[in-house]
Design a protein around this motif. Structure first.
Motif, PDB file in Angstrom:
ATOM      1  N   UNK A   1       0.835  -1.225   0.000  1.00 46.58           N
ATOM      2  CA  UNK A   1       0.000   0.000   0.000  1.00 46.58           C
ATOM      3  C   UNK A   1       0.859   1.261   0.000  1.00 46.58           C
ATOM      4  N   UNK A   2       2.121   1.123   0.435  1.00 43.66           N
ATOM      5  CA  UNK A   2       3.004   2.298   0.400  1.00 43.66           C
ATOM      6  C   UNK A   2       3.820   2.361  -0.892  1.00 43.66           C
ATOM      7  N   UNK A   3       3.404   1.541  -1.847  1.00 41.94           N
ATOM      8  CA  UNK A   3       4.048   1.502  -3.177  1.00 41.94           C
ATOM      9  C   UNK A   3       5.537   1.216  -3.081  1.00 41.94           C
ATOM     10  N   UNK A   4       5.895   0.348  -2.132  1.00 43.50           N
ATOM     11  CA  UNK A   4       7.296  -0.051  -2.033  1.00 43.50           C
ATOM     12  C   UNK A   4       7.489  -1.439  -2.644  1.00 43.50           C
ATOM     13  N   UNK A   5       8.726  -1.811  -2.785  1.00 49.85           N
ATOM     14  CA  UNK A   5       9.092  -3.093  -3.373  1.00 49.85           C
ATOM     15  C   UNK A   5       8.537  -4.253  -2.515  1.00 49.85           C
ATOM     16  N   UNK A   6       7.905  -5.230  -3.167  1.00 49.76           N
ATOM     17  CA  UNK A   6       7.347  -6.347  -2.389  1.00 49.76           C
ATOM     18  C   UNK A   6       7.963  -7.697  -2.771  1.00 49.76           C
ATOM     19  N   UNK A   7       8.939  -7.668  -3.678  1.00 48.36           N
ATOM     20  CA  UNK A   7       9.505  -8.944  -4.149  1.00 48.36           C
ATOM     21  C   UNK A   7      10.048  -9.779  -3.003  1.00 48.36           C
ATOM     22  N   UNK A   8      10.787  -9.132  -2.107  1.00 45.92           N
ATOM     23  CA  UNK A   8      11.376  -9.869  -0.979  1.00 45.92           C
ATOM     24  C   UNK A   8      10.290 -10.443  -0.071  1.00 45.92           C
ATOM     25  N   UNK A   9       9.242  -9.645   0.164  1.00 45.06           N
ATOM     26  CA  UNK A   9       8.139 -10.122   1.014  1.00 45.06           C
ATOM     27  C   UNK A   9       7.525 -11.387   0.412  1.00 45.06           C
ATOM     28  N   UNK A  10       7.259 -11.297  -0.885  1.00 45.60           N
ATOM     29  CA  UNK A  10       6.627 -12.446  -1.553  1.00 45.60           C
ATOM     30  C   UNK A  10       7.537 -13.671  -1.488  1.00 45.60           C
ATOM     31  N   UNK A  11       8.823 -13.417  -1.734  1.00 40.62           N
ATOM     32  CA  UNK A  11       9.785 -14.519  -1.764  1.00 40.62           C
ATOM     33  C   UNK A  11       9.830 -15.258  -0.425  1.00 40.62           C
ATOM     34  N   UNK A  12       9.852 -14.453   0.639  1.00 38.63           N
ATOM     35  CA  UNK A  12       9.968 -15.036   1.980  1.00 38.63           C
ATOM     36  C   UNK A  12       8.756 -15.937   2.273  1.00 38.63           C
ATOM     37  N   UNK A  13       7.579 -15.423   1.934  1.00 39.62           N
ATOM     38  CA  UNK A  13       6.349 -16.176   2.239  1.00 39.62           C
ATOM     39  C   UNK A  13       6.293 -17.456   1.385  1.00 39.62           C
ATOM     40  N   UNK A  14       6.602 -17.314   0.101  1.00 38.65           N
ATOM     41  CA  UNK A  14       6.548 -18.476  -0.797  1.00 38.65           C
ATOM     42  C   UNK A  14       7.572 -19.533  -0.352  1.00 38.65           C
TER      43      UNK A  14
END
Ligand code: ASP
Length: 451
Positions: free
Chosen positions: A60-73
């Motif tokens: 929602x803060x328009x920041x990079x989410x690739x790392x977040x997604x990677x960690x969860x996956x």
């Protein structure tokens, strides 16, 4: 038929899931399985739900989410690989996690809930597949299909009473149903979660809906202890409690279970059993509507800090009609919820949770009490704790309070207040927070004779 809920620590990795499989296999009445999102694998780990919150915030803060997604996956990948489940399942989960970041941000009251729900949703799919491949006839069931239709209150959903008719139909299905906890869908088809820790609530609703023989809630402790294990070393685990006793203990610091979860199970008269995934042969704690009155008068001792007392005195207060009403009106005007009101002849105290007050509200209370109610003195005392001794059987025993106060006085603990409701399920003491641990130890020694 039993409804069984497994908490996050029971589902944190493949080795935990193998224990869950054994538990489900060992009793063929365990047919409806409610699951949380994967919890912490160790004390420094992050719960998947908390990782989803981070992901949501960045998105929602328009920041990079690739790392977040990677960690969860990666969390799910580890589980899928360790359990040798098909890669197609991982692909599906990957897609669902990635797709969260294409949901609309604007005018979307349910965005946060959609992110969070994916933790339990993905986990339920994995667990259903794992069960299937290990000899169980199991299916994943989405909460919508299960009939969990909830109110349109994001992050604080409530079940709609009309849902129960559909939920009842689940009882007619023969296979094991794996249902993600924590969320339902609104009438408009939006994903809407209960409050945090809400998988307990899903389990309780389903148990009430299918009129289950019992609702087993698997966690990582051997049931409910008679006192906090952080204060008392190896406290006794309680074998049976009534819902009323549980409610009293939960009020002052016992937090094994989400307290809202008790409501549907209580109303549906469903026995609730708290059990340990890591020690399933332990009988755990059974919570029932009524129990034989053959136990000792006190079943548990709880304590909670963060209380404040507003102490008021006024000469001839007892003769002044409407004093109490005016006083409570002031609190209502300030949107303050209060907890207890012990009284004397000319004095009265209101005990409330510290979080209800702000310095401005405190000043307003003092000003209005002095000006409108013309009290002689008013003071606000902070840093108080509530200690409760709890037991339905206290009403059949004389001298329980005497024993408790004697024990506290022997340890030099000053009681600011004592209160007991007419049902005599508990006796409550207000003391200074700095004496809370000492008081719990003293009372435990008195009633459980251990340390
Ligand atoms: N996963 C959700 C939470 O952490 C719900 C639950 O575990 O009961 O709050």
């Amino acid at each position: 038929m039993k409804v069984v809920k497994f908490g996050g620590s029971s589902l944190s990795d493949a080795s935990q899931l193998k224990k869950v499989l054994d538990i489900v296999k060992s009793d063929d009445t365990r047919q409806i399985i409610v699951v949380s999102a994967p919890g912490k694998r160790n004390k420094d780990d992050i719960k998947v739900t908390d990782a989803l919150i981070k992901y949501y915030r960045n998105y929602i803060n328009h920041q990079e989410t690739t790392e977040n997604q990677k960690w969860i996956i990666e969390r799910y990948k580890n589980i899928i690989d360790d359990l040798k489940l098909p890669q197609t399942l991982l692909e599906e989960i990957k897609l669902n996690i990635a797709n969260l970041s294409s949901l609309p941000i604007e005018q979307n009251d349910y965005l946060y809930d959609s992110f969070l729900s994916e933790g339990e949703n993905s986990n339920a799919k994995i667990i259903a597949e794992f069960f299937k491949r290990n000899g169980l006839d199991a299916s994943y069931v989405h909460p919508k299909e299960a009939g969990l239709i909830v109110s349109s209150e994001p992050s604080n959903a409530r079940i709609l009473p009309s849902s129960y008719d559909k939920i009842e139909n689940l009882a007619t299905r023969d296979e094991i149903l794996v249902i993600p906890g924590f969320f339902g869908v609104t009438k408009d088809d939006q994903i809407c979660t209960f409050s945090r820790g809400g998988s307990d609530i899903t389990g309780a609703i389903l148990a009430a809906g299918i009129k289950a023989e019992s609702y087993e809630n698997f966690t990582d402790v051997d049931g409910i202890f008679a006192a906090h294990p952080g204060i008392i070393k190896n406290p006794e685990s309680i074998s049976e409690l009534t819902y009323r006793e549980m409610r009293e203990l939960a009020y002052a610091g016992f937090s094994v279970l989400h307290d809202e979860a008790l409501i549907p199970a209580y109303r549906g008269k469903i026995p609730l059993v708290i059990k340990n995934t890591n020690n399933p042969s332990h009988p755990g704690t059974r919570i029932v509507l009524e129990r034989e009155n053959n136990q000792s008068p006190v079943v548990g001792i709880s304590g909670d800090k963060g209380f404040v007392s507003i102490n008021i005195s006024k000469y001839l207060m007892n003769r002044e009609i409407g004093f109490g009403k005016k006083l409570l009106q002031i609190l209502e005007d300030l949107n303050i919820s209060w907890e207890h009101m012990p009284t004397g002849i000319d004095d009265l105290s209101i005990v409330l949770r510290e979080r209800e007050l702000t310095p401005i509200k405190e000043q307003e209370i003092i000003t209005r009490l002095t000006r409108e109610l013309e009290v002689d003195t008013v003071s606000i005392e902070h840093h108080l704790s509530i200690i409760m001794i709890v037991g339905e059987n206290m009403k059949n025993h004389i001298g329980v309070t005497a024993k408790a106060t004697q024990s506290l006085s022997n340890h030099n603990i000053n009681l600011s207040m004592i209160s007991q409701g007419s049902s005599e399920v508990s006796v409550l003491f207000v003391i200074k927070t700095q004496e809370e641990k000492k008081a719990i130890k003293a009372l435990y020694q008195t009633f459980f004779n251990k340390h």
